[in-house]
Design an enzyme around this catalytic site. Structure first.
Site, mmCIF file in Angstrom:
data_model
loop_
_atom_site.group_PDB
_atom_site.id
_atom_site.type_symbol
_atom_site.label_atom_id
_atom_site.label_comp_id
_atom_site.label_asym_id
_atom_site.label_seq_id
_atom_site.Cartn_x
_atom_site.Cartn_y
_atom_site.Cartn_z
ATOM 1 N N ARG A 150 38.602 43.849 34.420
ATOM 2 C CA ARG A 150 37.695 44.976 34.633
ATOM 3 C C ARG A 150 38.015 46.019 33.562
ATOM 4 N NH1 ARG A 150 38.333 49.900 37.874
ATOM 5 N NH2 ARG A 150 36.272 50.728 38.324
ATOM 6 N N TYR B 293 44.063 54.104 46.913
ATOM 7 C CA TYR B 293 45.493 54.257 46.622
ATOM 8 C C TYR B 293 46.234 54.797 47.836
ATOM 9 C CZ TYR B 293 44.330 53.437 41.746
ATOM 10 O OH TYR B 293 43.900 52.858 40.581
ATOM 11 N N GLU C 197 34.351 55.771 40.372
ATOM 12 C CA GLU C 197 34.809 56.975 41.084
ATOM 13 C C GLU C 197 34.049 58.227 40.681
ATOM 14 O OE1 GLU C 197 39.008 57.565 41.054
ATOM 15 O OE2 GLU C 197 39.481 55.558 41.731
ATOM 16 N N HIS D 17 33.470 55.302 32.921
ATOM 17 C CA HIS D 17 34.777 55.607 33.528
ATOM 18 C C HIS D 17 35.236 56.930 32.900
ATOM 19 C CE1 HIS D 17 38.399 53.597 35.651
ATOM 20 N NE2 HIS D 17 38.757 54.845 35.399
ATOM 21 N N ASN E 264 37.962 51.563 45.354
ATOM 22 C CA ASN E 264 39.287 51.920 44.845
ATOM 23 C C ASN E 264 40.027 52.645 45.955
ATOM 24 O OD1 ASN E 264 38.327 50.978 42.419
ATOM 25 N ND2 ASN E 264 38.483 52.929 41.322
ATOM 26 N N GLU F 184 40.309 48.750 42.312
ATOM 27 C CA GLU F 184 41.563 49.368 41.865
ATOM 28 C C GLU F 184 42.481 49.567 43.058
ATOM 29 O OE1 GLU F 184 41.485 53.082 39.668
ATOM 30 O OE2 GLU F 184 39.797 52.361 38.467
HETATM 31 C C1 FCB Z 1 41.859 56.185 39.607
HETATM 32 C C2 FCB Z 1 41.160 56.005 38.273
HETATM 33 C C3 FCB Z 1 41.953 55.238 37.258
HETATM 34 C C4 FCB Z 1 43.417 55.572 37.328
HETATM 35 C C5 FCB Z 1 43.935 55.472 38.738
HETATM 36 C C6 FCB Z 1 45.409 55.734 38.882
HETATM 37 O O1 FCB Z 1 41.402 57.325 40.232
HETATM 38 O O2 FCB Z 1 39.926 55.361 38.442
HETATM 39 O O3 FCB Z 1 41.403 55.450 35.997
HETATM 40 O O4 FCB Z 1 43.654 56.788 36.766
HETATM 41 O O5 FCB Z 1 43.233 56.368 39.559
#
Ligand code: FCB
Length: 480
Positions: free
Chosen positions: A79, A297, A167, A122, A295, A374
């Site tokens: 990607r 985290y 995002e 992006h 995405n 992600e």
């Molecule tokens: C996301 C982004 C990516 C990277 C990660 C850690 O928000 O899409 O580019 O910075 O965080």
């Protein structure tokens, strides 16, 4: 264990991700002009240590070597994003040399048996477009549509998977209202305008690409579970609802259902949001999509009260003054829950990913298939005397989150792929090179690549998952 989960469906895509501004470098070569990130990073104080994307990890020149690394890891897909400022500098004429880079990249990937997964935006708007108002200007959506058609004309014969935006929450609220990201504006209404205009750009580009024959079209959102810090406190419950509306539903509902959520409209009413939305916009935005990229985290633990004494709050990359990106809900806070944290200060909470993937399908019956586009972690890596990077925390994060994805699939979520963030250590936006997310280490002096233990673990998981499928496929049919 993770790779041998029986959950992984046939054809599950195992990939890794990067983004143009974070890895390419060659920021002013072969005709490329400034993106907003090149421009923003040149102002002292905007990016930690004065770092810039000028050289990044030199992917522009080392691309064949990087594709060979992907092949060595056994990746099924890469990607990557296209830099608008490289292929259409200043949003003017097409730049043949810039397009040639992506042309070679796609050929190299296909040659290695790796699926190209292309993202059009992006976060790196041409600076020239910012100077005509950027995403706060409605016309930028039309410019994006033209740019998308240009990229398709060059790569559409070989690229099947197209993502319009990565995002958009960050490239609107955080970039135009919060000011931590380029272009660094601190104008709440511009944040909302950028959000709506990016939705519009997504819809316009999606219908154009569809008409041009693109097969798989989608968008990547960063979604969260917004949880009230104290579920019995109405102030916290309202704060969590606000974050859910602003962060999740102001994206999911227009894209999937053709409407903005009522409560979101109430929350931002003070910014005259309604006048940004013209007749017909929502129909344009709600184009059918073939997949949704997610995405994730960390989750968000939300309160409507000031942070308790002693809670340090989130980390900031620089001393640059910023504003709240939470337009209309500026008072919300994110108290610590005492979970372990990564070097970004982000909570480690794999259950959140399982919950998110599982609930999306329940909440949106028209949800297309999901891909985790992600997920990953930053830690302060050490290089051992043997030259290896024993990144045990990143290995644990990866395994726990893949277990969570497998769990969501077992719960019934239609998840069809996972992309590790990131293939390589890279330019982490306002943090510059201070935070490392790669499963491959990059020595920023020599540009040498070293597969970290997390990269080796990922390669093993992918191998085992493929082997388990092959065994299932060839197992004798014992049914009567
Ligand atoms: C996301 C982004 C990516 C990277 C990660 C850690 O928000 O899409 O580019 O910075 O965080």
């Amino acid at each position: 264990m993770t790779g041998s989960h029986s959950a992984w469906p046939a054809g599950f895509i195992w990939g890794a991700a990067t983004a143009a501004a974070q890895v390419e470098g060659a920021a002013h070569e072969d005709g490329k002009e400034d993106s907003i990130w090149d421009h923003f990073a040149r102002t002292p104080g905007n990016v930690a240590n004065g770092d810039t994307p000028e050289r990044a990890v030199d992917h522009y020149h080392r691309m064949p070597e990087d594709v060979a690394l992907m092949k060595q890891l056994g990746l099924g897909s890469y990607r990557f994003s296209v830099s608008w400022a490289r292929v259409k500098p200043g949003d003017g004429e097409a730049n043949r040399d810039g397009l040639a880079f992506y042309d070679h990249l796609v050929d190299e990937l296909l040659e290695a048996g790796i699926l190209p997964w292309l993202t059009l935006y992006h976060w790196d708007l041409p600076q020239a477009v910012e100077e005509t108002g950027g995403w706060a200007n409605r016309d930028t959506a039309n410019r994006f549509q033209d740019y998308a058609a240009l990229v398709h004309a060059s790569l559409g014969d070989r690229v099947t998977h197209w993502t319009t935006f990565n995002e958009p929450l960050c490239s609107s609220y955080i970039a135009y209202a919060g000011g931590e990201h380029a272009p660094g504006r601190q104008e709440p209404r511009a944040g909302l305008a950028a959000m709506h205009h990016q939705h519009l750009a997504h819809g316009l580009a999606t219908s154009t690409l569809r008409a041009l024959g693109a097969q798989q079209l989608g968008i990547t959102l960063n979604l969260t579970n917004a949880l009230p810090d104290d579920p019995s406190d109405p102030v916290d419950v309202d704060a969590a609802r606000r974050i859910d509306a602003l962060w999740n539903r102001a994206f999911l509902e227009p894209l999937l259902l053709g409407r903005y959520p009522e409560d979101f409209l109430r929350d931002v009413a003070g910014h005259d949001f309604d006048s940004l939305v013209h007749d017909g916009d929502l129909e344009t935005i709600a184009q059918p999509i073939d997949f949704l990229g997610v995405n994730h985290y960390h989750d968000d633990n939300v309160s409507g009260h000031p942070l308790p004494a002693g809670d340090p709050g989130g980390l900031s990359p620089t001393d640059k003054p910023t504003s709240s990106p939470f337009v209309g809900s500026e008072h919300v806070t994110f108290p610590s829950r005492g979970l372990p944290r990564t070097a970004m200060g982000w909570e480690v909470n794999p259950t959140g990913l399982r919950t998110l993937l599982s609930r999306l399908g329940r909440e949106y019956p028209s949800l297309p298939p999901l891909y985790v586009t992600e997920n990953g972690s930053a830690y302060d890596d050490d290089v051992s005397s043997d030259g290896a990077v024993h990144d045990v925390e990143r290995v644990a994060y990866l395994e726990a989150h893949l277990d969570a994805v497998a769990g969501a699939i077992e719960d019934g979520a239609d998840v069809r792929g996972y992309f590790a963030w990131s293939l390589l250590d890279n330019f982490e936006w306002a943090w510059g090179y201070a935070k490392r997310f790669g499963i491959v280490r990059v020595d920023y002096e020599t540009q040498e690549r070293t597969i970290k233990d997390s990269g080796l673990a990922y390669a093993r998981i992918v191998r085992e998952a493929r082997a388990a499928r092959a065994e299932t496929a060839s197992a004798p049919n014992l049914a009567p």
